[in-house]
Design an enzyme around this catalytic site. Sequence first.
Site, PDB file in Angstrom:
ATOM      1  N   LYS A 185      -2.254  -1.557  -3.697  1.00 16.61           N
ATOM      2  CA  LYS A 185      -3.119  -0.378  -3.664  1.00 16.61           C
ATOM      3  C   LYS A 185      -2.289   0.879  -3.742  1.00 16.61           C
ATOM      4  O   LYS A 185      -1.288   0.966  -3.016  1.00 16.61           O
ATOM      5  CB  LYS A 185      -3.883  -0.425  -2.346  1.00 16.61           C
ATOM      6  CG  LYS A 185      -4.816   0.723  -2.114  1.00 16.61           C
ATOM      7  CD  LYS A 185      -5.412   0.582  -0.755  1.00 16.61           C
ATOM      8  CE  LYS A 185      -6.178   1.842  -0.444  1.00 16.61           C
ATOM      9  NZ  LYS A 185      -6.640   1.864   0.914  1.00 16.61           N
TER      10      LYS A 185
ATOM     11  N   LYS B  67       0.857  -1.184   0.000  1.00 15.80           N
ATOM     12  CA  LYS B  67       0.000   0.000   0.000  1.00 15.80           C
ATOM     13  C   LYS B  67       0.888   1.227   0.000  1.00 15.80           C
ATOM     14  O   LYS B  67       1.684   1.427   0.914  1.00 15.80           O
ATOM     15  CB  LYS B  67      -0.913  -0.020   1.226  1.00 15.80           C
ATOM     16  CG  LYS B  67      -1.786   1.227   1.326  1.00 15.80           C
ATOM     17  CD  LYS B  67      -2.800   1.100   2.442  1.00 15.80           C
ATOM     18  CE  LYS B  67      -3.582   2.384   2.590  1.00 15.80           C
ATOM     19  NZ  LYS B  67      -4.564   2.307   3.674  1.00 15.80           N
TER      20      LYS B  67
HETATM   21  C1  PBG Z   1      -7.019   3.249   5.505  1.00 14.20           C
HETATM   22  C2  PBG Z   1      -7.525   3.203   4.123  1.00 14.20           C
HETATM   23  C3  PBG Z   1      -7.441   4.206   3.151  1.00 14.20           C
HETATM   24  C4  PBG Z   1      -8.056   3.698   2.002  1.00 14.20           C
HETATM   25  C5  PBG Z   1      -8.528   2.423   2.297  1.00 14.20           C
HETATM   26  N1  PBG Z   1      -8.165   2.128   3.603  1.00 14.20           N
HETATM   27  C6  PBG Z   1      -6.932   5.591   3.233  1.00 14.20           C
HETATM   28  C7  PBG Z   1      -5.561   5.895   3.505  1.00 14.20           C
HETATM   29  O1  PBG Z   1      -4.687   5.045   3.660  1.00 14.20           O
HETATM   30  O2  PBG Z   1      -5.297   7.083   3.603  1.00 14.20           O
HETATM   31  C8  PBG Z   1      -8.173   4.430   0.705  1.00 14.20           C
HETATM   32  C9  PBG Z   1      -9.185   3.937  -0.248  1.00 14.20           C
HETATM   33  C10 PBG Z   1      -9.495   4.848  -1.370  1.00 14.20           C
HETATM   34  O3  PBG Z   1      -8.850   5.874  -1.606  1.00 14.20           O
HETATM   35  O4  PBG Z   1     -10.466   4.534  -2.094  1.00 14.20           O
HETATM   36  N2  PBG Z   1      -7.933   2.742   6.434  1.00 14.20           N
END
Ligand code: PBG
Length: 327
Positions: free
Chosen positions: A252, A198
């Site tokens: 992601k 991520k």
């Molecule tokens: C964190 C989380 C995020 C997203 C999913 N889980 C945000 C982040 O890390 O700032 C982002 C998902 C998206 O942008 O659609 N709990």
Amino acid sequence: MTAYPAARPRRLRRTPALRRLVADVHVRPSDLVLPVFVKEGICDPQPIASMPGVVQHTRDSLKKAAHEAAEAGVGGLILFGIPTVKDARGSGADDPDGIVQLALQDVVAEVGDDLVVMTDLCLDEYTDHGHCGILLPDGDVDNDATLERYASAAVAQARAGSQVVAPSGMMDGQVRAIREALDGEGFSQIPILAYSAKYASAYYGPFRDAAECAPQFGDRAGYQQDGARSADEGVREALLDVAEGADAVMVKPAGAYLDVVRAVADAVEVPVAAYQVSGEYAMVEAAAAQGWIDRERIILEQLTAIRRAGAGMVLTYWATEAAGWVR
Ligand code: PBG
């Protein structure tokens, strides 16, 4: 003079039927996972300005959306909760009466046999500072104190019926901590879908409106990955998570990290997911609203690209709609 017939790749592209016959990358409804937001203390679904078509659900409207997804043949849902009260330790994350636990019970009762009901497992929607964990006095996130909170939230989600927990906080050792906690409480059957690779990304911008979780100071670059590192680092994160007991791994965002999706898919034997995130959604919707792009074709082209890169599952805000196009 040619010894062999000249190559004619166009022969197999000549008609729609030929193209359909030879296609080997498919987007199927069952590959798609719909992320959904449920908010405590609202009477009507709230639109999210930066994500037209996506809402913060009430418990009732969420049940309806879950039914629609199931009807469309969508493979799963992933639930995000937004509590009214937030605090430094993210108490709502493991409160048995917290919004995500309550909404989860509703959804599992409604559609839990028709699709897979998953939960995002993190603290940022529940903390008043908006970070994904417990803070140290200097504002850094305390890795190991955070693991205890994740372990507790995992158990709370499993008790409320979650069928897959998906840790997204990027703390080191989170998969192991969650696996041990689940096993210790009798939930050894619950799989972990780890957000393994991520990246710290501007593509999460609209999500932070949707989940009301923008960090109040600083950013997440101290725990999320740096896009200026080669895809090998994403592979390493995925392999570590598999070694800690992850049943499936995720990359992601999706679109800007397709090289990482491919590298991870080649390196692991577990299922690979990719998350087409809020910013990817918002950009397409914004351009389509201007009439500048063909919305449906672009969405299918992107979903196909993510599948072609090697993702089995795709998390997308278009899951229900796209499932209707491809079924
Ligand atoms: C964190 C989380 C995020 C997203 C999913 N889980 C945000 C982040 O890390 O700032 C982002 C998902 C998206 O942008 O659609 N709990």
